[in-house]
Design an enzyme around this catalytic site. Structure first.
Site, PDB file in Angstrom:
ATOM      1  N   GLU A  32       0.816  -1.223   0.000  1.00 17.44           N
ATOM      2  CA  GLU A  32       0.000   0.000   0.000  1.00 17.44           C
ATOM      3  C   GLU A  32       0.846   1.268   0.000  1.00 17.44           C
ATOM      4  OE1 GLU A  32      -0.575  -2.648   1.878  1.00 17.44           O
ATOM      5  OE2 GLU A  32      -2.679  -3.229   1.650  1.00 17.44           O
ATOM      6  N   MET A  65      24.244   9.349   2.523  1.00 20.67           N
ATOM      7  CA  MET A  65      23.982  10.606   3.226  1.00 20.67           C
ATOM      8  C   MET A  65      24.239  10.439   4.719  1.00 20.67           C
ATOM      9  SD  MET A  65      23.387  13.655   2.790  1.00 20.67           S
ATOM     10  CE  MET A  65      22.498  14.238   1.353  1.00 20.67           C
ATOM     11  N   PHE A  69     -11.673  -7.407  13.842  1.00 20.99           N
ATOM     12  CA  PHE A  69     -10.605  -7.857  12.964  1.00 20.99           C
ATOM     13  C   PHE A  69     -10.267  -6.757  11.947  1.00 20.99           C
ATOM     14  CE2 PHE A  69      -9.305 -10.081   8.990  1.00 20.99           C
ATOM     15  CZ  PHE A  69      -8.045 -10.473   9.443  1.00 20.99           C
ATOM     16  N   GLN A  70      -9.017  -6.444  11.847  1.00 18.97           N
ATOM     17  CA  GLN A  70      -8.512  -5.411  10.922  1.00 18.97           C
ATOM     18  C   GLN A  70      -9.154  -4.051  11.145  1.00 18.97           C
ATOM     19  OE1 GLN A  70      -8.465  -7.115   6.897  1.00 18.97           O
ATOM     20  NE2 GLN A  70      -6.396  -7.850   7.365  1.00 18.97           N
ATOM     21  N   LYS A  81     -17.679  -1.035   5.747  1.00 18.54           N
ATOM     22  CA  LYS A  81     -18.062  -2.024   4.740  1.00 18.54           C
ATOM     23  C   LYS A  81     -19.572  -2.071   4.500  1.00 18.54           C
ATOM     24  CE  LYS A  81     -17.296  -6.746   3.265  1.00 18.54           C
ATOM     25  NZ  LYS A  81     -16.617  -8.031   3.516  1.00 18.54           N
TER      26      LYS A  81
HETATM   27  C1  LIG Z   1      12.232   5.763   5.407  1.00 15.18           C
HETATM   28  C2  LIG Z   1      13.489   6.451   5.765  1.00 15.18           C
HETATM   29  N1  LIG Z   1      14.312   5.923   6.697  1.00 15.18           N
HETATM   30  C3  LIG Z   1      15.480   6.536   7.011  1.00 15.18           C
HETATM   31  C4  LIG Z   1      15.842   7.698   6.395  1.00 15.18           C
HETATM   32  C5  LIG Z   1      17.155   8.396   6.763  1.00 15.18           C
HETATM   33  N2  LIG Z   1      18.061   8.429   5.602  1.00 15.18           N
HETATM   34  C6  LIG Z   1      18.206   9.508   4.819  1.00 15.18           C
HETATM   35  S1  LIG Z   1      19.254   9.271   3.552  1.00 15.18           S
HETATM   36  C7  LIG Z   1      19.574   7.692   4.034  1.00 15.18           C
HETATM   37  C8  LIG Z   1      20.512   6.833   3.270  1.00 15.18           C
HETATM   38  C9  LIG Z   1      20.074   6.571   1.886  1.00 15.18           C
HETATM   39  O1  LIG Z   1      20.963   5.658   1.297  1.00 15.18           O
HETATM   40  P1  LIG Z   1      20.920   5.340  -0.242  1.00 15.18           P
HETATM   41  O2  LIG Z   1      19.536   5.119  -0.668  1.00 15.18           O
HETATM   42  O3  LIG Z   1      21.904   4.295  -0.549  1.00 15.18           O
HETATM   43  O4  LIG Z   1      21.352   6.740  -0.880  1.00 15.18           O
HETATM   44  P2  LIG Z   1      22.786   7.460  -0.870  1.00 15.18           P
HETATM   45  O5  LIG Z   1      22.734   8.500   0.201  1.00 15.18           O
HETATM   46  O6  LIG Z   1      23.821   6.434  -0.629  1.00 15.18           O
HETATM   47  O7  LIG Z   1      22.873   8.073  -2.228  1.00 15.18           O
HETATM   48  C10 LIG Z   1      18.851   7.383   5.196  1.00 15.18           C
HETATM   49  C11 LIG Z   1      18.932   6.108   5.902  1.00 15.18           C
HETATM   50  C12 LIG Z   1      14.945   8.230   5.441  1.00 15.18           C
HETATM   51  N3  LIG Z   1      15.176   9.385   4.811  1.00 15.18           N
HETATM   52  N4  LIG Z   1      13.796   7.579   5.126  1.00 15.18           N
END
Ligand SMILES: Cc1ncc(C[n+]2csc(CCOP(=O)(O)OP(=O)(O)O)c2C)c(N)n1
Ligand SMILES: [Mg+2]
Lengths: 164, 580
Positions: B50, B479, B112-113, B162
């Protein structure tokens, strides 16, 4: 500064939680919140007392206005207004001296004894919050059994009105 | 016309002109799914999760300007959708999300749900409804679309028990032509007096700056913005959400601003004397330390949402209204004005900006033996003629995409700016491709982000959606790694994934084409080959330099003039710069 904000809101399920949720999510403070229907049954009127800097109050009003169900918002503390709160105090009126004293105090504060049973009095008082505080302070602490306060409501003086 | 509640739900969508519903079935919505089965006007796109449905609908909405529609079941269906709803909410994207609910008589019994979908979604929607009677479905649907798409757009959840969709109970159906909501009247026109005042201030400016945001895209005011900036000859910077509204190739564009904005954009913000903020909301990633924000500027702020104005930053001339209308009125007012902008002052202001530009803050090593992520994005621009729809996930790759793709049109850059939702890119790309069957759609992603909604590769196969996945694989949550390098003495706590899948095989097992690219010399030819496969989804795994960082950078608590630059990008005047 303390502000009293009046809100006209659609009288629908969940309206109260939208307002309460807004205050908690954005970290605004609520001192009291009262709500009731108006002459138009489709509308509720809320009165919220809150504290905050001018900036925060401005944001609170804007955020309230942004809620889809909110019809009108006003900060009634901006102008001349009347504020009232209802309080009921249950006290232990064990001896006649206490009974006399309670009657006297109630008269001074323009309160009323509205229930008497088994040496227990219920005193009703309306007024601004400070007046209710003073009444409580004037009572001997150990005779107070229970206090209930409605929270403040308010209305602007003169022609100014919160209407659709 | 007599219809059941379930049929009314679908008929309302038809009457709204909805093309696609992104969804996933379950008990509480089975009557509605049965109604979907019996018609062909509204096409249902079956996702694999979803969250994917909400992001796909969101991508559809961002790329078209039309509302995205989602249908999920009660309980886990609704909770899975929440991340996507919040993503749309923070970027003001119009969605209508229909959630099934347990039968009315069971509500509140921990059935449920059962979850309180209205309660759970309340803080991350523009508005939501729990419908109590079948008779109210049509009106409520009309209201939901109206609220989602007008004023400051946003997601609206419609929760439907529902029993009120019962196929055996038929009632009269008529879809309302329009709807009045007495408590909801967004302001469209700006106040003329304020507009006049703003124009006076603009014409008196010596060091003006235009700062525009996602509101320009949402209001379809790209043309008006471009005319406005070009007519005045003012420098313009755009937020992450605003990119493309004014073309990156336009002569007045000084790059994105904010945390990873260009040196010239951020310095110009710091030094300007007049700031014209248009459909932007002074987000903390944009302003840096608020105390140090635009210390010399008088600020004009145009926004449709009164609560955006003076929320984070004091404003001298607020104008509440739809950006498009306000810009039209401002241009009229400019024509009437007897004075012109101060040409001499502008010339020396531009001279200063060019000096800042000369440091070339986006420079990177072009002779590296490793693939630089920036290089891939630049080559992608070349191969796609700079004209593709680009979605992205969240991380370094997102910033590189924003900095290097060079968006020349609005609605082409599709990313989760406000919530920063990893997992957004792929499903969003599917929504974009559905809306634009003959256009090029690419998703720039990272090896961590892509795994958050990887299951949607299966949806892409089912609906023949030939998006191109450009994965910048640095084997790190780049990042996060960058922050740890800068602010935690290179303690890379949990930002490295040891066991990555073979993405080529993974793509193949989903029925797509996979490619791994390891050498800079192969980048262009691989991209060319992939984009030549017009009817195939191609998953491109670019093995990139693990140590690359996104520059420039404003660290938390720093001002625009305190950027962290790469050593070799120090502008000619060293006094212009302070390292963070
Ligand atoms: C759902 C979610 N969880 C955690 C984060 C924190 N976060 C921001 S950037 C990142 C790393 C992303 O890694 P990748 O997709 O490999 O991209 P890169 O920075 O290596 O280009 C994380 C964990 C987020 N933005 N969204
Ligand atoms: Mg990575």
């Amino acid at each position: 500064m303390r502000h009293i904000i009046s809100v006209l809101i659609e009288n629908e399920a969940g309206a109260l939680s939208r307002v309460a949720g807004l205050f908690s999510a954005r970290g605004y403070n609520i001192e009291s919140l009262t709500v009731g229907v108006t002459e138009d049954a489709s509308l509720s009127r809320m009165t919220i007392t809150t504290r905050g800097s001018d900036n925060i109050i401005e944001q609170i009003i804007k955020q309230l206005n942004k809620l889809v169900d909110v019809v009108k918002v006003a900060d009634i503390t901006e102008g001349s207004h009347i504020e009232r709160e209802l309080m009921m105090v249950k006290v232990d009126a064990k001896d006649s001296a206490t009974k006399d004293e309670l009657q006297r105090l109630a008269d001074i504060f323009k309160g009323r004894i509205i229930d008497v049973s088994d040496d227990i009095y219920i005193i009703e008082l309306t007024g601004e919050g400070e007046k209710l505080d003073s009444f409580i302070n004037a009572l001997e602490e150990k005779i107070i059994i229970e206090t209930v306060r409605s929270g403040a409501t308010g209305i602007a003086r003169g022609k100014k009105a919160l209407q659709v | 016309m007599k219809l059941s509640g379930a049929e009314i739900v679908i008929q309302s969508l038809k009457d709204e002109g909805v093309e696609y519903v992104f969804g996933y079935p379950g008990g509480a919505v089975l009557h509605i799914y049965d109604a979907i089965h019996n018609q062909s006007d509204v096409e249902h796109i079956l996702v694999r999760h979803e969250q994917g449905a909400t992001h796909a609908a969101d991508g559809y909405a961002r790329s078209t300007g039309k509302p995205g529609v989602v249908l999920v079941t009660s309980g886990p269906g609704a909770t899975n959708a929440v991340t996507g709803i919040a993503t749309a909410h923070l970027d003001s994207i119009p969605l209508v999300v229909i959630t099934g609910q347990v039968t009315s008589a069971f509500i509140g019994s921990d059935a449920f749900q059962e979850v309180d979908s209205v309660g759970i979604s309340r803080p991350c929607v523009k508005h939501n409804f729990l419908i109590k009677r079948a008779e109210d479905i049509a009106d409520t649907m009309k209201k939901a679309f109206h609220i989602a798409t007008t004023g400051r757009p946003g997601p609206v959840v419609v929760d439907i028990p529902k029993d009120i969709t019962d196929p055996n109970i038929k009632i009269d159906y008529e879809y309302p032509e329009d709807i009045k909501i007495r408590s909801y009247n967004p302001t469209v026109q700006g106040n003329q007096r304020q507009i006049k005042k703003a124009v006076e201030l603009i014409l008196a400016a010596k060091r003006p700056m235009i700062y525009s945001g996602g509101g320009v895209v949402l209001s379809n005011a790209s043309e008006e913005l471009t005319t406005f900036a070009d007519r005045l000859g003012f420098p313009i910077t755009q937020t992450l959400m605003g990119l493309g509204a004014y073309p990156a190739s336009g002569k007045n564009f000084v790059g994105m601003l904010g945390m990873h904005g260009t040196y010239e954009a951020n310095m110009a913000m710091h030094e300007c004397d007049t700031l014209v903020a248009i459909g932007a909301r002074f987000d903390d990633r944009v302003t840096g330390d608020i105390e140090k924000f635009c210390p010399h500027a008088k600020i004009i702020h145009i926004d449709i949402d009164p609560s955006s104005i003076a929320k984070n930053v004091r404003v001298d001339i607020p104008i509440v209204g739809d950006v498009k209308h306000v810009l039209v009125d401002m241009s009229k007012e400019l024509k009437l004005a007897k004075t012109e902008p101060d040409a001499k002052a502008l010339e020396s202001w531009w001279k200063q900006i060019k000096k800042w530009e000369s440091g070339n803050c986006l420079r990177y090593d072009k002779n590296s033996a490793l693939i630089k992520p920036q290089f891939v994005v630049e080559e992608l621009h070349k191969v796609t003629g700079g004209d593709a729809f680009i979605t992205s996930d969240v991380g370094q790759h997102q910033m590189f995409a924003a900095q290097f793709y060079g968006f020349n049109k609005p609605r082409r850059w599709i990313n989760s700016g406000g919530l920063g939702t990893m997992g957004f890119g792929l499903p969003a790309a599917l929504g974009v491709q559905l809306a634009h069957r003959d256009e090029v759609v690419a998703c720039i992603t990272g090896e961590a982000s892509i795994q958050m909604c990887i299951q949607e590769l299966s949806t892409a196969l089912q609906y023949d959606l030939p998006v191109k996945i450009i994965m910048l694989n640095n084997r790190y949550m780049g990042m996060v790694r960058q922050w740890q390098e800068f602010f935690y003495e290179s303690r890379y706590s949990q930002s490295y994934m040891k066991a990555l899948p073979d993405f080529v095989k993974l793509a193949e097992s989903y029925g797509h084409v996979g490619m791994r690219i390891e050498k800079p010399a192969d980048v262009n030819s691989a991209l060319t080959e992939a984009f030549a496969m017009k009817d195939k989804l191609v998953f491109m795994d670019f093995i990139t330099d693990q140590t690359e960082n996104v520059y420039p950078m404003i660290a938390a608590g720093k001002g625009h003039h305190e950027m962290h630059l790469q050593a070799e990008c120090v502008p000619t005047q060293s006094s212009d710069r302070e390292l963070a």
